[in-house]
Design a protein around this motif. Structure first.
Motif, PDB file in Angstrom:
ATOM      1  N   ASP A  39       0.821  -1.227   0.000  1.00 31.15           N
ATOM      2  CA  ASP A  39       0.000   0.000   0.000  1.00 31.15           C
ATOM      3  C   ASP A  39       0.849   1.270   0.000  1.00 31.15           C
ATOM      4  N   GLY A  40       2.069   1.182   0.523  1.00 38.40           N
ATOM      5  CA  GLY A  40       3.008   2.310   0.431  1.00 38.40           C
ATOM      6  C   GLY A  40       2.786   3.440   1.427  1.00 38.40           C
ATOM      7  N   TYR A  41       3.647   4.467   1.303  1.00 35.44           N
ATOM      8  CA  TYR A  41       3.642   5.585   2.253  1.00 35.44           C
ATOM      9  C   TYR A  41       2.336   6.371   2.265  1.00 35.44           C
ATOM     10  N   ASP A  42       1.652   6.454   1.110  1.00 33.94           N
ATOM     11  CA  ASP A  42       0.419   7.260   1.054  1.00 33.94           C
ATOM     12  C   ASP A  42      -0.671   6.722   1.959  1.00 33.94           C
ATOM     13  N   LYS A  43      -0.575   5.440   2.308  1.00 31.85           N
ATOM     14  CA  LYS A  43      -1.631   4.810   3.121  1.00 31.85           C
ATOM     15  C   LYS A  43      -1.193   4.630   4.565  1.00 31.85           C
ATOM     16  N   LEU A  44      -0.031   5.186   4.903  1.00 28.27           N
ATOM     17  CA  LEU A  44       0.565   4.855   6.197  1.00 28.27           C
ATOM     18  C   LEU A  44       0.504   5.998   7.217  1.00 28.27           C
ATOM     19  N   LEU A  45       0.353   5.605   8.488  1.00 29.32           N
ATOM     20  CA  LEU A  45       0.346   6.514   9.629  1.00 29.32           C
ATOM     21  C   LEU A  45       1.242   5.872  10.677  1.00 29.32           C
ATOM     22  N   VAL A  46       2.120   6.661  11.292  1.00 26.65           N
ATOM     23  CA  VAL A  46       2.937   6.123  12.386  1.00 26.65           C
ATOM     24  C   VAL A  46       2.418   6.697  13.700  1.00 26.65           C
ATOM     25  N   ILE A  47       2.094   5.826  14.651  1.00 25.01           N
ATOM     26  CA  ILE A  47       1.656   6.270  15.982  1.00 25.01           C
ATOM     27  C   ILE A  47       2.673   5.739  16.988  1.00 25.01           C
ATOM     28  N   SER A  48       3.289   6.648  17.740  1.00 22.15           N
ATOM     29  CA  SER A  48       4.322   6.192  18.663  1.00 22.15           C
ATOM     30  C   SER A  48       4.175   6.808  20.048  1.00 22.15           C
ATOM     31  N   ASP A  49       4.570   6.045  21.044  1.00 22.12           N
ATOM     32  CA  ASP A  49       4.745   6.544  22.396  1.00 22.12           C
ATOM     33  C   ASP A  49       6.073   7.304  22.419  1.00 22.12           C
ATOM     34  N   PHE A  50       6.305   8.116  23.443  1.00 15.92           N
ATOM     35  CA  PHE A  50       7.593   8.827  23.512  1.00 15.92           C
ATOM     36  C   PHE A  50       8.519   8.247  24.579  1.00 15.92           C
ATOM     37  N   ASP A  51       8.104   8.340  25.875  1.00 20.35           N
ATOM     38  CA  ASP A  51       8.991   7.955  26.971  1.00 20.35           C
ATOM     39  C   ASP A  51       9.373   6.480  26.892  1.00 20.35           C
ATOM     40  N   PHE A  52      10.667   6.198  26.798  1.00 22.01           N
ATOM     41  CA  PHE A  52      11.219   4.842  26.760  1.00 22.01           C
ATOM     42  C   PHE A  52      10.818   4.059  25.504  1.00 22.01           C
ATOM     43  N   THR A  53      10.260   4.781  24.492  1.00 26.67           N
ATOM     44  CA  THR A  53      10.009   4.170  23.180  1.00 26.67           C
ATOM     45  C   THR A  53      10.861   4.910  22.157  1.00 26.67           C
ATOM     46  N   VAL A 163       2.240  10.545  14.722  1.00 25.94           N
ATOM     47  CA  VAL A 163       1.454  10.905  15.897  1.00 25.94           C
ATOM     48  C   VAL A 163       2.204  10.440  17.135  1.00 25.94           C
ATOM     49  N   LEU A 164       2.581  11.398  17.996  1.00 27.85           N
ATOM     50  CA  LEU A 164       3.196  11.018  19.263  1.00 27.85           C
ATOM     51  C   LEU A 164       2.141  11.099  20.335  1.00 27.85           C
ATOM     52  N   PHE A 165       1.797   9.930  20.863  1.00 29.38           N
ATOM     53  CA  PHE A 165       0.724   9.816  21.856  1.00 29.38           C
ATOM     54  C   PHE A 165       1.428   9.547  23.180  1.00 29.38           C
ATOM     55  N   SER A 166       1.449  10.560  24.062  1.00 27.18           N
ATOM     56  CA  SER A 166       2.286  10.429  25.245  1.00 27.18           C
ATOM     57  C   SER A 166       1.580  10.857  26.523  1.00 27.18           C
ATOM     58  N   HIS A 186       7.289  18.650  10.162  1.00 21.97           N
ATOM     59  CA  HIS A 186       6.006  19.211   9.711  1.00 21.97           C
ATOM     60  C   HIS A 186       4.887  18.177   9.751  1.00 21.97           C
ATOM     61  N   THR A 187       5.220  16.893   9.796  1.00 21.27           N
ATOM     62  CA  THR A 187       4.161  15.879   9.837  1.00 21.27           C
ATOM     63  C   THR A 187       3.863  15.412  11.261  1.00 21.27           C
ATOM     64  N   LEU A 188       4.459  16.099  12.266  1.00 27.43           N
ATOM     65  CA  LEU A 188       4.291  15.684  13.666  1.00 27.43           C
ATOM     66  C   LEU A 188       2.970  16.166  14.260  1.00 27.43           C
ATOM     67  N   HIS A 189       2.300  15.282  14.997  1.00 26.86           N
ATOM     68  CA  HIS A 189       1.093  15.650  15.725  1.00 26.86           C
ATOM     69  C   HIS A 189       1.220  15.081  17.136  1.00 26.86           C
ATOM     70  N   VAL A 190       1.340  15.954  18.139  1.00 28.66           N
ATOM     71  CA  VAL A 190       1.554  15.491  19.512  1.00 28.66           C
ATOM     72  C   VAL A 190       0.241  15.484  20.290  1.00 28.66           C
ATOM     73  N   GLU A 224      -8.860  15.785  18.949  1.00 26.44           N
ATOM     74  CA  GLU A 224      -8.019  15.403  17.811  1.00 26.44           C
ATOM     75  C   GLU A 224      -8.847  14.824  16.658  1.00 26.44           C
ATOM     76  N   ARG A 225     -10.172  14.738  16.849  1.00 26.27           N
ATOM     77  CA  ARG A 225     -11.014  14.112  15.812  1.00 26.27           C
ATOM     78  C   ARG A 225     -10.788  14.697  14.430  1.00 26.27           C
ATOM     79  N   PRO A 226     -10.729  16.065  14.295  1.00 23.21           N
ATOM     80  CA  PRO A 226     -10.521  16.618  12.945  1.00 23.21           C
ATOM     81  C   PRO A 226      -9.213  16.113  12.327  1.00 23.21           C
ATOM     82  N   PHE A 227      -8.165  15.996  13.151  1.00 23.23           N
ATOM     83  CA  PHE A 227      -6.891  15.495  12.631  1.00 23.23           C
ATOM     84  C   PHE A 227      -7.036  14.061  12.135  1.00 23.23           C
ATOM     85  N   PHE A 228      -7.638  13.191  12.967  1.00 21.31           N
ATOM     86  CA  PHE A 228      -7.736  11.786  12.559  1.00 21.31           C
ATOM     87  C   PHE A 228      -8.689  11.605  11.382  1.00 21.31           C
TER      88      PHE A 228
END
Ligand code: TMP
Length: 301
Positions: A39-53, A163-166, A186-190, A224-228
């Motif tokens: 599916d490639g990058y156009d279909k991808l979203l990265v969601i990550s924790d911050f502390d110790f990740t 998306v950094l979900f912390s 520029h693609t960061l959403h905290v 965050e609904r509008p973002f998602f």
């Protein structure tokens, strides 16, 4: 299709040779990898924790590193000994509850709310300026994992939302990223607890809703609904976390594709490994590098 399959098999082969990595179900992992690669990058979203990740659990000497909240427990010791002591007492009281194997999430939640609320209140009482906080961070034993900068740069370069979900402190995350990358991607959403500052740059408040370890899911993403909604066409997720609470970070998001979950297991390996391999597709044990997530991400184009 065939290229995606070959790349997925290549990654699985590499994982099998890595003694720090465990996979419960290689066939299921291969299917997920193939779909994400196809599916490639156009279909991808990265969601990550911050502390110790994204941040290290241990430094190069083996010493424990700090969480974003931990900056206030540690870097205030000389000038604000009362705050450091009070926050230390809270850690000792609440960590055993956070990790207690015999309590349910429902039982733990009110205690976590008390912890976060008390901790934020004590930080606010000290009327720190933004500059003071930057100074604390610059002296803190808080570092990004090896290859984390390359990972974040690669995600940004391919226009994939990060998306950094912390449950930590978002302002501190931004200070660290700005320093490491030279800018905020520029693609960061905290999604995190944010300190609010008055006209004199003094911290006067933390934002609501409060985000603690056990509410990192759709229950706090109201604002965050509008973002998602905006990224709803991105149907595949790479999720990165270090705790069992992190596996729900993609819950409530409209995406319907596949979700590849990569977990860092930082301590208590023997007790926790069975649970981690159950809920994470890939478990990285006692390792301070993001090389594997970076390599997987680089194949996703
Ligand atoms: P997270 O990794 O899920 O974002 O959780 C943040 C961690 O921060 C969690 O393990 C508890 C810890 N914490 C502190 O160390 N000090 C504090 O004052 C608070 C409120 C949390």
């Amino acid at each position: 299709g065939e290229l995606a399959q070959a790349l997925a098999m290549y990654i699985i082969d590499k994982i099998k040779k890595n003694p720090n990595v465990r996979v419960r179900d290689p066939a299921a992992l291969q299917a997920k990898l193939q779909q994400i690669i196809r599916d490639g990058y156009d279909k991808l979203l990265v969601i990550s924790d911050f502390d110790f990740t994204l941040s290290r659990y241990k430094d190069n000497t083996g010493q424990r590193c700090l969480t974003t909240h931990g900056v206030f427990d540690d870097c205030t010791k000389e000038l604000y000994p009362k705050l450091a002591e009070e926050l230390g007492i809270l850690v000792k009281k609440y960590i055993p509850i956070e990790f207690c194997p015999n309590m349910s999430v429902e039982e733990k939640t009110p205690h976590m709310e008390d912890w976060w609320r008390t901790s934020h209140q004590k930080i606010v009482e000290n009327k720190f300026t933004y500059e003071q906080i930057e100074e604390f961070v610059s002296r803190a034993r808080l570092y990004l994992r090896d290859a984390a900068v390359e990972f974040i740069r690669s995600v940004e370069a391919h226009n994939v939302p990060l998306v950094l979900f912390s449950a930590g402190i978002g302002n501190i995350i931004e200070i660290i990223l700005k320093k490491a990358l030279g800018h905020v991607p520029h693609t960061l959403h905290v999604i995190s607890n944010l300190m609010e500052f008055d006209d004199n740059n003094v911290c006067v408040n933390f934002t609501e809703p409060l985000i603690h370890t056990f509410c990192k899911n759709s229950s706090v993403i109201t604002g965050e609904r509008p973002f998602f909604h905006h990224v709803r066409n991105r149907t595949n997720v790479i999720l990165l976390g270090d705790s069992l609470g992190d596996i729900n970070m993609d819950v409530g998001i409209e995406n319907e594709g596949t979700s590849l979950k990569i977990g860092f297991l930082n301590f208590d390996f023997d007790n926790l490994l069975p649970r981690y391999t159950e809920v994470y597709d890939i478990v990285i044990i006692d390792s301070q590098t993001m090389e594997l997530p970076l390599e997987i991400f680089r194949f996703c184009g």
